[in-house]
Structure formats: C-alpha cells, structure tokens
Design a protein around this motif. Structure first.
Motif, short mmCIF file in Angstrom:
data_model
loop_
_atom_site.label_atom_id
_atom_site.label_comp_id
_atom_site.label_asym_id
_atom_site.label_seq_id
_atom_site.Cartn_x
_atom_site.Cartn_y
_atom_site.Cartn_z
N HIS A 164 0.84 -1.20 0.00
CA HIS A 164 0.00 0.00 0.00
C HIS A 164 0.88 1.25 0.00
CE1 HIS A 164 -3.70 -2.31 0.93
NE2 HIS A 164 -2.87 -3.07 1.66
N VAL A 165 0.65 2.16 -0.94
CA VAL A 165 1.41 3.41 -1.01
C VAL A 165 1.03 4.28 0.19
CG1 VAL A 165 1.89 5.48 -2.36
CG2 VAL A 165 1.53 3.28 -3.51
N THR A 166 2.03 4.89 0.84
CA THR A 166 1.79 5.76 2.00
C THR A 166 2.33 7.15 1.70
OG1 THR A 166 3.86 5.04 3.02
CG2 THR A 166 1.85 3.87 3.65
N ALA A 167 1.65 8.18 2.22
CA ALA A 167 2.04 9.58 1.99
C ALA A 167 1.56 10.44 3.15
CB ALA A 167 1.48 10.09 0.67
N ASP A 168 2.29 11.55 3.37
CA ASP A 168 1.89 12.57 4.35
C ASP A 168 1.50 13.83 3.60
OD1 ASP A 168 2.40 10.86 6.44
OD2 ASP A 168 4.41 11.67 6.85
N ILE A 169 0.35 14.40 3.97
CA ILE A 169 -0.14 15.63 3.32
C ILE A 169 -0.35 16.68 4.40
CG2 ILE A 169 -1.98 16.64 1.92
CD1 ILE A 169 -2.46 13.91 0.69
N THR A 170 0.33 17.81 4.27
CA THR A 170 0.21 18.92 5.22
C THR A 170 0.09 20.23 4.45
OG1 THR A 170 2.62 19.10 5.33
CG2 THR A 170 1.56 17.73 7.01
N TRP A 171 -0.30 21.29 5.18
CA TRP A 171 -0.36 22.62 4.57
C TRP A 171 1.06 23.14 4.37
CZ3 TRP A 171 -4.61 24.26 2.31
CH2 TRP A 171 -5.85 23.77 2.75
N GLU A 172 1.27 23.75 3.22
CA GLU A 172 2.62 24.20 2.86
C GLU A 172 3.14 25.27 3.81
OE1 GLU A 172 6.12 24.13 0.71
OE2 GLU A 172 4.37 22.91 0.24
N ASN A 173 2.26 26.19 4.24
CA ASN A 173 2.72 27.35 5.02
C ASN A 173 3.05 26.99 6.46
OD1 ASN A 173 2.42 28.86 2.74
ND2 ASN A 173 0.52 29.88 3.36
N ASP A 174 2.17 26.30 7.13
CA ASP A 174 2.35 26.06 8.57
C ASP A 174 2.61 24.62 8.94
OD1 ASP A 174 -0.15 24.99 8.11
OD2 ASP A 174 -1.24 26.63 9.08
N GLY A 175 2.52 23.67 7.99
CA GLY A 175 2.80 22.28 8.28
C GLY A 175 1.71 21.55 9.03
N ASP A 176 0.53 22.15 9.16
CA ASP A 176 -0.58 21.48 9.84
C ASP A 176 -1.15 20.38 8.96
OD1 ASP A 176 -0.25 23.18 11.94
OD2 ASP A 176 -1.90 24.52 11.41
N ALA A 177 -1.68 19.36 9.61
CA ALA A 177 -2.33 18.29 8.87
C ALA A 177 -3.61 18.80 8.24
CB ALA A 177 -2.63 17.12 9.79
N VAL A 178 -3.93 18.25 7.10
CA VAL A 178 -5.14 18.65 6.39
C VAL A 178 -6.32 17.91 7.01
CG1 VAL A 178 -6.32 18.72 4.17
CG2 VAL A 178 -3.84 19.07 4.29
N ASP A 179 -7.26 18.68 7.58
CA ASP A 179 -8.43 18.07 8.21
C ASP A 179 -9.55 17.80 7.21
OD1 ASP A 179 -7.13 18.23 10.65
OD2 ASP A 179 -7.95 20.23 11.08
#
Length: 217
Positions: free
Chosen positions: A42-57
């Motif tokens: 299974h492919v795994t990835a982390d996605i966050t906001w570019e500016n502040d590094g917060d997780a995308v809710d």
C-alpha cells in the motif's frame, strides 16, 4: 443617568464583537505532499499545509499513479484514503502494488494543489511457514491398511518350511547306522569262520576215509 449610559456602552461593545467576523487562520493555497513509501504494497504519503505544516483536516481529493522502473507496467489511478495506522497527516491507498520497483506520483487537487513522487520498492513476500511439503497423516477410520511383516513373521518372499520331499525318506533308509554296520560285519566274520571250520572238518574226514581204504585194500 450615568448607569444607563454605561449599560448602553456595554451592549454596543457586545454587538460589535458579535458582528465582527473572526479572522480565519490562513493555511495557504498549496499543500505539501511527501510520499513516504509503502506498507505491504500500500502506497503511504503525508499531506500537510505548505505554510504552517498542519495536517489537512478536510477531505483530500488525490490520485496515485505508479509506473514500473522498466516502463512495462502501470498501476492507477488510485485515490488516497485516511491511514488509521499513521499520524493525522498520514494517507494511503486501498489497492496494493505487486512486487517490484515503482515510480509513484501523487497529485492533490482539493483542498489545494500539491504534488509528490518517490521510487518505491515492493519486496517479494515469502510464503508462510508450514505450507511446504505435506506430512504423512493418519489414515481415516475404516480405511484398510497394509500390515507390515514383523521380525518374527516370515515374509511372502521367504521360502516357507514345507513337508519333506519324497527323496528324503529314501535317503534316510539308504543310510545304515554305524552300529548296525558293525553288527553285520561281525555276523559275516563269524559265519565265515564257521564255514571254514566245517569245510576243514569235511576235508579231514574225507582224507581219513581214503587212508583207511588204502590200508584195507
């Protein structure tokens, strides 16, 4: 009078606070996509906001594509789903990549634009132990089994002790015990001596008679 003025000022301040919109925290207009690898295909990835590094809710609309390193195979497009086994920023695919080396790319279109790629190697999974050569099992009840000959039981190939052949009695009767042979020899010796003695007596008697005849004549 002063009390009314003070009360009116408080109400005005409260109204201004309610009517004034709360400034939203700005995350930016792009997201950061980091392909972290794979877990059991299974492919795994982390996605966050570019500016502040917060997780995308929010819900993320993203597609995953994979091409083998030699370019002979292609997988996807697949979509990303939340990864319950990872951090809040973790995402994964419901589908799995077959064993091999793959160039994986992830493109996010909502809630903002983002892109990430990585070369992922999926190893070959060895079969579980115990699925090799089958072991001998006990026969089911009622199944006839072949009895194995024991050490004391003569096998089918070994000659069995049967009745004596017809030549055996003849051979046994032809053989004379040594004691009987000696008895026969003694008997024949005695008979020979007696016969010799009788023959000698007869010859002596004949000679005497002949001499007497000569004297008388």
């Amino acid at each position: 009078m002063r009390i009314r003025i003070a009360f009116s000022a408080v109400l005005t301040a409260l109204g201004l606070m309610l009517l004034t919109p709360v400034a939203a925290h700005a995350h930016g207009d792009t997201v950061k996509v980091v392909v972290t690898g794979q877990r059991t295909g299974h492919v795994t990835a982390d996605i966050t906001w570019e500016n502040d590094g917060d997780a995308v809710d929010e819900t993320v609309a993203a597609t995953v594509n994979a091409i083998s390193v030699d370019g002979s195979r292609a997988m996807g497009p697949w979509r990303l789903v939340r990864d319950p086994a990872a951090a809040p920023a973790g995402w994964t695919t419901a589908e799995t990549l077959p064993p091999g080396s793959w160039k994986v790319s992830v493109d996010v279109g909502f809630p903002a634009l983002g892109h990430g790629d990585l070369e992922v190697a999926v190893p070959v999974v060895d079969p579980a132990p115990g699925t090799g050569a089958p072991t001998a099992s006990a026969p089911a009840p009622g199944t006839p089994t072949t009895a194995q000959p024991s050490a004391g039981t003569p096998s089918a190939g070994a000659p069995s002790a049967g009745p004596p052949s017809a030549a055996a009695p003849a051979a046994s009767t032809a053989q004379v015990p040594a004691a009987e042979t000696e008895g026969y020899a003694v008997w024949w010796t005695t008979a020979g001596v007696a016969a010799t003695a009788l023959a000698g007596a007869a010859v002596g008697l004949f000679l005497r008679r002949r001499r007497m005849r000569r004297r008388l004549g």
